[in-house]
Design a protein around this motif. Sequence first.
Motif, PDB file in Angstrom:
ATOM      1  N   VAL A   1       6.458  -5.487  29.669  1.00  0.00           N
ATOM      2  CA  VAL A   1       6.314  -6.931  29.423  1.00  0.00           C
ATOM      3  C   VAL A   1       7.584  -7.452  28.753  1.00  0.00           C
ATOM      4  O   VAL A   1       8.022  -6.901  27.736  1.00  0.00           O
ATOM      5  CB  VAL A   1       5.098  -7.235  28.510  1.00  0.00           C
ATOM      6  N   LYS A   2       8.134  -8.472  29.329  1.00  0.00           N
ATOM      7  CA  LYS A   2       9.396  -8.994  28.793  1.00  0.00           C
ATOM      8  C   LYS A   2       9.138  -9.857  27.559  1.00  0.00           C
ATOM      9  O   LYS A   2       8.104 -10.496  27.446  1.00  0.00           O
ATOM     10  CB  LYS A   2      10.105  -9.825  29.858  1.00  0.00           C
ATOM     11  N   ARG A   3      10.098  -9.883  26.694  1.00  0.00           N
ATOM     12  CA  ARG A   3      10.104 -10.700  25.475  1.00  0.00           C
ATOM     13  C   ARG A   3       8.820 -10.504  24.637  1.00  0.00           C
ATOM     14  O   ARG A   3       8.194 -11.455  24.197  1.00  0.00           O
ATOM     15  CB  ARG A   3      10.316 -12.178  25.820  1.00  0.00           C
TER      16      ARG A   3
ATOM     17  N   GLY B   1       7.881 -14.254  24.343  1.00  0.00           N
ATOM     18  CA  GLY B   1       8.766 -15.237  23.712  1.00  0.00           C
ATOM     19  C   GLY B   1       8.096 -16.079  22.638  1.00  0.00           C
ATOM     20  O   GLY B   1       8.756 -16.878  21.993  1.00  0.00           O
ATOM     21  N   LYS B   2       6.789 -15.902  22.426  1.00  0.00           N
ATOM     22  CA  LYS B   2       6.087 -16.701  21.401  1.00  0.00           C
ATOM     23  C   LYS B   2       5.958 -15.820  20.151  1.00  0.00           C
ATOM     24  O   LYS B   2       4.932 -15.158  19.939  1.00  0.00           O
ATOM     25  CB  LYS B   2       4.734 -17.166  21.920  1.00  0.00           C
TER      26      LYS B   2
ATOM     27  N   ASP C   1      -4.284 -11.903  30.450  1.00  0.00           N
ATOM     28  CA  ASP C   1      -2.905 -12.292  30.790  1.00  0.00           C
ATOM     29  C   ASP C   1      -1.999 -12.362  29.569  1.00  0.00           C
ATOM     30  O   ASP C   1      -1.366 -13.398  29.310  1.00  0.00           O
ATOM     31  CB  ASP C   1      -2.897 -13.657  31.503  1.00  0.00           C
ATOM     32  N   ILE C   2      -1.903 -11.269  28.832  1.00  0.00           N
ATOM     33  CA  ILE C   2      -1.106 -11.344  27.607  1.00  0.00           C
ATOM     34  C   ILE C   2       0.392 -11.452  27.888  1.00  0.00           C
ATOM     35  O   ILE C   2       1.180 -11.618  26.967  1.00  0.00           O
ATOM     36  CB  ILE C   2      -1.379 -10.173  26.630  1.00  0.00           C
TER      37      ILE C   2
ATOM     38  N   PHE D   1      -5.430 -18.594  22.925  1.00  0.00           N
ATOM     39  CA  PHE D   1      -5.118 -17.991  21.628  1.00  0.00           C
ATOM     40  C   PHE D   1      -3.914 -18.710  21.011  1.00  0.00           C
ATOM     41  O   PHE D   1      -3.917 -19.066  19.828  1.00  0.00           O
ATOM     42  CB  PHE D   1      -4.826 -16.489  21.826  1.00  0.00           C
ATOM     43  N   VAL D   2      -2.913 -18.946  21.849  1.00  0.00           N
ATOM     44  CA  VAL D   2      -1.700 -19.637  21.375  1.00  0.00           C
ATOM     45  C   VAL D   2      -2.063 -21.047  20.896  1.00  0.00           C
ATOM     46  O   VAL D   2      -1.674 -21.481  19.804  1.00  0.00           O
ATOM     47  CB  VAL D   2      -0.630 -19.724  22.491  1.00  0.00           C
TER      48      VAL D   2
END
Lengths: 476, 233
Positions: free
Chosen positions: A284-286, A251-252, A245-246, A215-216
């Motif tokens: 979930v971080k960031r 950070g994105k 795996d989201i 996706f990114v």
Amino acid sequence: MNDDLWKHCRQILETKISAQQYTLFILPLQAEVDSDTLTLYSPNPIVKDLVESRFSKLIHQIIDENFAHLIKEVKFLVGSKQKSQSAPPTLAKAIPELKLPESQSFPSSTSENSAFNQPAQQHNNRIVNRSVSPSDFRSNLNVNNNFDNFIEGKSNQIARASALQVSASPGVAYNPLFIYGGSALGKTHLMQAIGNKILQNNRGAKVLYLHSEKFVADMVKALQNNTINDFKRYYRSLDTLMIDDIQFFAGKDRTQEEFFHTYNTLLEGQKQIILTCDTYPTEVKRLEDRLKSRLTWGLTVSIEPPDLETRVAILNSKAALCSVLLPTDVAFFIAKHCRTHVRALEGALTRVIANATFRTQPISMEIAQEALRDQLSLQSKQITIDNILKVVADHFNLKISDILSQRRNRSIVRPRQIAMTLAKEITEHSLPEIGNSIGGRDHTTVMHAVKTIKALRAIDPSLSDDYDILLRKLSI
Amino acid sequence: MQQTPLPLGNTLEPSCRFANFIVGRNLQLMQRLQQTSPPPLLYLWGGDGLGKSHLLQSICHAQSDQGGVAFYLPLALLKDEDPSLLTGMGEANLIALDDLDSVAGRADWEEAIFHLLNQLRLQGGRGVVAARHAPQALPLQLPDLSSRLQWGEVYSLQPLNDAEKHRLLQDRARSYGIHLSDALVNYLMQRLTREVGPLMRLLEDLDYASLAAKQRVTIPFVRQWLQQQNRLV
């Protein structure tokens, strides 16, 4: 001029090398013509290295045949023709028109009807429009991931039941479905099982599975190609979107922003969203807070590591798929050693099957133990001379100090010689090191011990058995 | 503009071929490698001097010989590069990742390798990974990478026995143009290291020493040289 010249060269190259080589090595190159020199910039040393060695001759030949009057020299460099080179270019950055499989492309803005019906691929600076029917739509699903072969246990009962409900009424029951748990516990399998079931019930459904990284990457490519509207239209036209795996969205920010809007649009249209993650949404971080909170709107279910019985059932199921007979004791042996996740179970079973095939024997405990020594590093205890001394002393009911002593009665000399021989056979220590570690002896003493034990093993079955038992103890 | 000379892809060591690999106790692995349907992910582990890099390069040679695209990536040499250089490589037929230990614990590299292995699997390519330790024993930060490595078919490389090391030493010496008699090899292996890596380095040193001294490599010459070097125990 630059572009035309290199474009022409590329068109010729495309006819002379494989499509894969063209995609991997030629497409990433950027060309620059300065007076009579053509400079080809590779995104990294690897591509440059390979282009220069494999295609330099061919490129020179094409230049000589077509542009000899313009180009006298061809240079291969790492970098970019752009003036600013603050960030190192990557393969992806350097391949704006990277030819992707259909599953990885999203439609261009030239689509007349729904974006889904007329995807276009940019390739070699040409827009290729090709109509596809809904049946051409690639969901990226592995058909082998279905509910029938998903082994149910206490650890995944709730998740499986929820998944079944979602597959029966997508967009209605539990939206989004958020499945979380450790690595390789069956999240992807369950998610894809839902997708396969939805397709089974409705062949025309636009179901898409992809990993978050994809996706990114798609979004980055859309931004580079100025096709972000196509990207949005494509993702927002789906009936079911499944992203694995989201946690890798962390950070994105730009990706999270885009996903946030896609998420809202799909939910508003009662389209199903299924997500997996390694942890609970709010953990979930960031990840943006507004996204975290939305992820909990539907149903959040966890998958825990399978218990022993479930692990055995998983192994039996995999063995049946491979048409292999797996004895119960071996299944329990593997399951006991692979506690954490399903991939370790599958890897171990594959290795055991490979070992049995090599030995042309049915699967047995011996075959399994031998195979798992590699897979699970059961031999992780380092074989040291100290360890050898301990095992030998235990076997002969001696103290280590006896073996290290200067005493020369046979009941001690033989075990000492056996220890020396084992040390030579299963360690890589030099003979002086072995002698020194076993009572400060000379390397010639070790050579004598090895020679003596070899001779005795040929005539003394009892000693030979002792040696084999010790070797096995130390090797497993 | 950086121009880093790296031993990658095309600069595979020409002598690193299956034919030059002394199989020893690695027969099962060798048979597996040469089967028509090799595993999608192969993981080789073991200490120095067991031939991991040799095998990885042999696998790449074999893939290239068949017309496929193979990348050999020695991570120990690449670890200071930006891991984004792996982007897009999942399109290849084969990726060989050597020295995985050297980037274990590096979050950026671990994530890049994880995505590379995913892409490779999706595209139907093969991965071969080599490291000093089994997947479970690697100090990886990313559990997803660890689980994917454990999914592979794992083989520990077995060391050669003394007779095989003897042969290897003589073969390598021959490639240097040196004749090592059986007696001389025994002399070396009874008194010095029996590890392949140090043995090969010793041979290189010996080659230079004999060239410098303009003498043939004989036991008296070696004895004298070792004494001068204080290498004799």
